[in-house]
Design a protein around this motif. Structure first.
Motif, mmCIF file in Angstrom:
data_model
loop_
_atom_site.group_PDB
_atom_site.id
_atom_site.type_symbol
_atom_site.label_atom_id
_atom_site.label_comp_id
_atom_site.label_asym_id
_atom_site.label_seq_id
_atom_site.Cartn_x
_atom_site.Cartn_y
_atom_site.Cartn_z
ATOM 1 N N ILE A 79 0.833 -1.200 0.000
ATOM 2 C CA ILE A 79 0.000 0.000 0.000
ATOM 3 C C ILE A 79 0.871 1.255 0.000
ATOM 4 O O ILE A 79 0.626 2.206 -0.764
ATOM 5 C CB ILE A 79 -0.937 0.012 1.228
ATOM 6 C CG1 ILE A 79 -1.921 -1.154 1.164
ATOM 7 C CG2 ILE A 79 -1.692 1.338 1.320
ATOM 8 C CD1 ILE A 79 -2.905 -1.076 0.030
ATOM 9 N N ILE A 80 1.900 1.274 0.838
ATOM 10 C CA ILE A 80 2.766 2.453 0.918
ATOM 11 C C ILE A 80 3.524 2.645 -0.397
ATOM 12 O O ILE A 80 3.731 3.784 -0.849
ATOM 13 C CB ILE A 80 3.740 2.331 2.103
ATOM 14 C CG1 ILE A 80 2.960 2.373 3.423
ATOM 15 C CG2 ILE A 80 4.783 3.438 2.075
ATOM 16 C CD1 ILE A 80 2.109 3.625 3.616
ATOM 17 N N SER A 81 3.929 1.558 -1.034
ATOM 18 C CA SER A 81 4.593 1.675 -2.342
ATOM 19 C C SER A 81 3.653 2.325 -3.360
ATOM 20 O O SER A 81 4.074 3.153 -4.178
ATOM 21 C CB SER A 81 5.026 0.294 -2.844
ATOM 22 O OG SER A 81 6.053 -0.231 -2.033
ATOM 23 N N ARG A 82 2.371 1.969 -3.303
ATOM 24 C CA ARG A 82 1.407 2.576 -4.228
ATOM 25 C C ARG A 82 1.198 4.047 -3.930
ATOM 26 O O ARG A 82 0.992 4.861 -4.830
ATOM 27 C CB ARG A 82 0.079 1.823 -4.165
ATOM 28 C CG ARG A 82 0.103 0.520 -4.961
ATOM 29 C CD ARG A 82 -1.249 -0.111 -5.022
ATOM 30 N NE ARG A 82 -2.259 0.810 -5.524
ATOM 31 C CZ ARG A 82 -3.564 0.633 -5.374
ATOM 32 N NH1 ARG A 82 -3.997 -0.432 -4.728
ATOM 33 N NH2 ARG A 82 -4.418 1.489 -5.863
ATOM 34 N N VAL A 83 1.235 4.418 -2.651
ATOM 35 C CA VAL A 83 1.136 5.833 -2.293
ATOM 36 C C VAL A 83 2.292 6.609 -2.918
ATOM 37 O O VAL A 83 2.094 7.668 -3.536
ATOM 38 C CB VAL A 83 1.131 6.013 -0.759
ATOM 39 C CG1 VAL A 83 1.260 7.499 -0.395
ATOM 40 C CG2 VAL A 83 -0.149 5.443 -0.158
ATOM 41 N N ILE A 84 3.504 6.080 -2.761
ATOM 42 C CA ILE A 84 4.686 6.746 -3.319
ATOM 43 C C ILE A 84 4.584 6.826 -4.839
ATOM 44 O O ILE A 84 4.868 7.869 -5.444
ATOM 45 C CB ILE A 84 5.969 6.000 -2.881
ATOM 46 C CG1 ILE A 84 6.161 6.136 -1.369
ATOM 47 C CG2 ILE A 84 7.188 6.525 -3.635
ATOM 48 C CD1 ILE A 84 7.229 5.243 -0.791
ATOM 49 N N GLN A 85 4.164 5.741 -5.471
ATOM 50 C CA GLN A 85 4.032 5.745 -6.926
ATOM 51 C C GLN A 85 2.969 6.737 -7.388
ATOM 52 O O GLN A 85 3.140 7.418 -8.408
ATOM 53 C CB GLN A 85 3.704 4.335 -7.419
ATOM 54 C CG GLN A 85 4.862 3.355 -7.298
ATOM 55 C CD GLN A 85 4.481 1.940 -7.671
ATOM 56 O OE1 GLN A 85 3.601 1.721 -8.507
ATOM 57 N NE2 GLN A 85 5.118 0.957 -7.040
ATOM 58 N N ASN A 86 1.866 6.833 -6.651
ATOM 59 C CA ASN A 86 0.822 7.804 -7.013
ATOM 60 C C ASN A 86 1.342 9.235 -6.926
ATOM 61 O O ASN A 86 1.069 10.066 -7.803
ATOM 62 C CB ASN A 86 -0.400 7.644 -6.094
ATOM 63 C CG ASN A 86 -1.349 6.563 -6.568
ATOM 64 O OD1 ASN A 86 -1.173 6.000 -7.637
ATOM 65 N ND2 ASN A 86 -2.342 6.258 -5.764
ATOM 66 N N LEU A 87 2.092 9.537 -5.863
ATOM 67 C CA LEU A 87 2.629 10.891 -5.707
ATOM 68 C C LEU A 87 3.674 11.195 -6.779
ATOM 69 O O LEU A 87 3.726 12.318 -7.304
ATOM 70 C CB LEU A 87 3.233 11.061 -4.304
ATOM 71 C CG LEU A 87 2.254 10.972 -3.127
ATOM 72 C CD1 LEU A 87 2.982 11.184 -1.814
ATOM 73 C CD2 LEU A 87 1.121 11.984 -3.272
ATOM 74 N N LEU A 88 4.491 10.192 -7.108
ATOM 75 C CA LEU A 88 5.496 10.393 -8.153
ATOM 76 C C LEU A 88 4.819 10.542 -9.522
ATOM 77 O O LEU A 88 5.197 11.413 -10.317
ATOM 78 C CB LEU A 88 6.472 9.220 -8.169
ATOM 79 C CG LEU A 88 7.580 9.267 -9.226
ATOM 80 C CD1 LEU A 88 8.350 10.577 -9.168
ATOM 81 C CD2 LEU A 88 8.525 8.072 -9.063
ATOM 82 N N ALA A 89 3.801 9.719 -9.788
ATOM 83 C CA ALA A 89 3.074 9.823 -11.055
ATOM 84 C C ALA A 89 2.389 11.179 -11.166
ATOM 85 O O ALA A 89 2.327 11.778 -12.245
ATOM 86 C CB ALA A 89 2.042 8.701 -11.155
ATOM 87 N N ASN A 90 1.888 11.684 -10.040
ATOM 88 C CA ASN A 90 1.262 13.002 -10.027
ATOM 89 C C ASN A 90 2.276 14.092 -10.366
ATOM 90 O O ASN A 90 1.996 15.019 -11.131
ATOM 91 C CB ASN A 90 0.658 13.253 -8.639
ATOM 92 C CG ASN A 90 -0.251 14.457 -8.598
ATOM 93 O OD1 ASN A 90 -1.311 14.465 -9.186
ATOM 94 N ND2 ASN A 90 0.178 15.494 -7.893
ATOM 95 N N ALA A 91 3.499 13.964 -9.802
ATOM 96 C CA ALA A 91 4.562 14.937 -10.096
ATOM 97 C C ALA A 91 4.960 14.884 -11.562
ATOM 98 O O ALA A 91 5.199 15.916 -12.195
ATOM 99 C CB ALA A 91 5.771 14.663 -9.200
ATOM 100 N N ILE A 92 5.020 13.666 -12.119
ATOM 101 C CA ILE A 92 5.357 13.516 -13.543
ATOM 102 C C ILE A 92 4.285 14.183 -14.401
ATOM 103 O O ILE A 92 4.581 14.888 -15.364
ATOM 104 C CB ILE A 92 5.488 12.017 -13.903
ATOM 105 C CG1 ILE A 92 6.694 11.401 -13.198
ATOM 106 C CG2 ILE A 92 5.602 11.830 -15.409
ATOM 107 C CD1 ILE A 92 6.751 9.886 -13.298
ATOM 108 N N LYS A 93 3.031 13.966 -14.050
ATOM 109 C CA LYS A 93 1.922 14.501 -14.829
ATOM 110 C C LYS A 93 1.954 16.029 -14.890
ATOM 111 O O LYS A 93 1.669 16.637 -15.912
ATOM 112 C CB LYS A 93 0.602 14.020 -14.210
ATOM 113 C CG LYS A 93 -0.638 14.447 -14.976
ATOM 114 C CD LYS A 93 -1.900 14.215 -14.147
ATOM 115 C CE LYS A 93 -2.032 12.783 -13.690
ATOM 116 N NZ LYS A 93 -3.279 12.577 -12.904
#
Length: 383
Positions: A266-280
């Motif tokens: 779950i925490i890995s997905r949180v980090i990936q979501n925040l990173l994907a948001n920054a990329i976007k």
């Protein structure tokens, strides 16, 4: 004035007064106006009558033997089933402090004796109408909640059913890509990569919808174990590397591991979501994203900083709400379901942490979340 009463059933009024003459006078007058009227000559009898058959409104005297009107009203308001019944005090006490005390006990109105019946009738009708509207509002709210649950169940079912065909599309694309490597074509390779990326994004959206629904319903069980946040950030960077393009992503691992007790997936997905948001929200050319992990006291903090357009103050709290959209300075909106950050917020809070964003328009944003550090595990073989 009976036409002012909007009710499918005849409103019932309980009158509480230790003076029989007052009870008789008001009973006759209210019955003529179409009300059901009951009378009680003491506070204790009034409470018993209310519990046996709750009225729509109570007219309550203050000076009574054994139990005052203040005490009766306070006891009614302490009962969860009876506290919403409006109480109008009807008393010869006319001092301001008497009225203040009556409202403090939970009364909704105060009429001073000697009274004019027209005033009593008007105030009774007003409070009954307010009561009717309040009950109608609660009924509408309950219906709306039921409809929302039905809608969420329908969306959940549809999204869940989409998973299987989408998994098939993704699998066949992978097979096509393997075949394409035997007869290489730069154009077809790019097309397949884009199709795979789109399928992966759809899969992520489906996961977000299902997981947000589970978390809101307290149905997602966390598999807690010691999790190194630095390692989770590195894994997230590696997973999303194909999306970087010409953006620069920087991360300096912490000198000592930041271990938290958490569900690592779950925490890995949180980090990936925040990173994907920054990329976007970062420019494809010249975009710079910095990630960091820091420990302070009994908390560990992960932050993801971008140099995108930033977020206006009015959106900084709303972006964590379901289906929220952020408007960019040029008036555009980024296409998204608005569930990625909602998932992050629910996931972090489920771990006892907190999440937020610091941003300045035109200078980028920093999304961060904090989690409590876990206690260090004892070495193997030692207690």
């Amino acid at each position: 004035m009976t036409e002012q009463i909007y009710s499918q059933t005849t409103p019932s009024v309980l009158m509480v007064d230790d003076t029989p003459a007052n009870l008789e006078l008001l009973t006759v007058m209210l019955k003529v106006r179409g009300y059901k009227v009951r009378a009680a000559v003491s506070g204790k009898l009034a409470l018993q009558a209310v519990r046996n058959n709750p009225p729509d409104l109570i007219l309550l005297d203050i000076n009574m033997p054994e139990m005052s009107g203040y005490e009766v009203c306070a006891e009614l308001k302490a009962d969860e089933k009876l506290k919403e019944i409006p109480v109008i005090f009807l008393s010869a006490l006319s001092e301001t402090m008497d009225k203040v005390k009556a409202f403090g006990a939970g009364g909704v109105d105060y009429i001073t004796k000697p009274f004019q019946f027209e005033e009593v009738e008007a105030r009774v009708e007003t409070q009954l109408e307010l009561r009717r509207q309040k009950l109608q509002l609660q009924e509408n709210y309950d219906k709306l909640r039921d409809l929302e649950k039905l809608r969420d169940s329908l969306v959940h079912m549809i999204i869940h059913d989409l998973r299987s065909p989408l998994a098939g599309i993704y699998g066949y694309l992978e097979l096509i890509k393997e075949d394409a490597t035997k007869t290489p074509s730069s154009a077809s390779g790019r097309h397949i990569d884009e199709a795979l990326k789109s399928a992966k994004q759809m899969t992520q959206i489906i996961s977000d919808v299902l997981d947000v629904s589970k978390m809101e319903g307290k149905q997602m069980k966390l598999q807690l174990a010691e999790c190194d946040l630095g390692g989770a950030v590195e894994e997230g960077i590696s997973t999303l590397k194909p999306l970087f393009g010409n953006r620069e992503v920087r991360f300096v691992p912490p000198k000592s591991p930041a271990a938290v007790l958490a569900d690592s997936e779950i925490i890995s997905r949180v980090i990936q979501n925040l990173l994907a948001n920054a990329i976007k929200f970062s420019s494809k050319e010249g975009g710079l994203i910095r990630l960091s992990v820091e420990s302070s006291g009994n908390r560990a903090c992960v932050s993801v900083q971008d140099n995108g357009p930033g977020i206006a103050p009015e959106y900084r709290q709303r972006i964590f709400d379901k289906f929220a959209q952020v408007e960019l300075p040029d008036g555009r909106q980024k296409d998204s379901t608005g569930l990625g950050l909602t998932f992050c917020k629910l996931a972090v809070e489920a771990h006892g942490g907190k999440i937020g964003v610091d941003s300045e328009e035109g200078k980028g944003s920093t999304f961060w979340f904090e989690l409590p550090l876990s206690a260090p595990k004892p070495p193997a073989g030692k207690p």
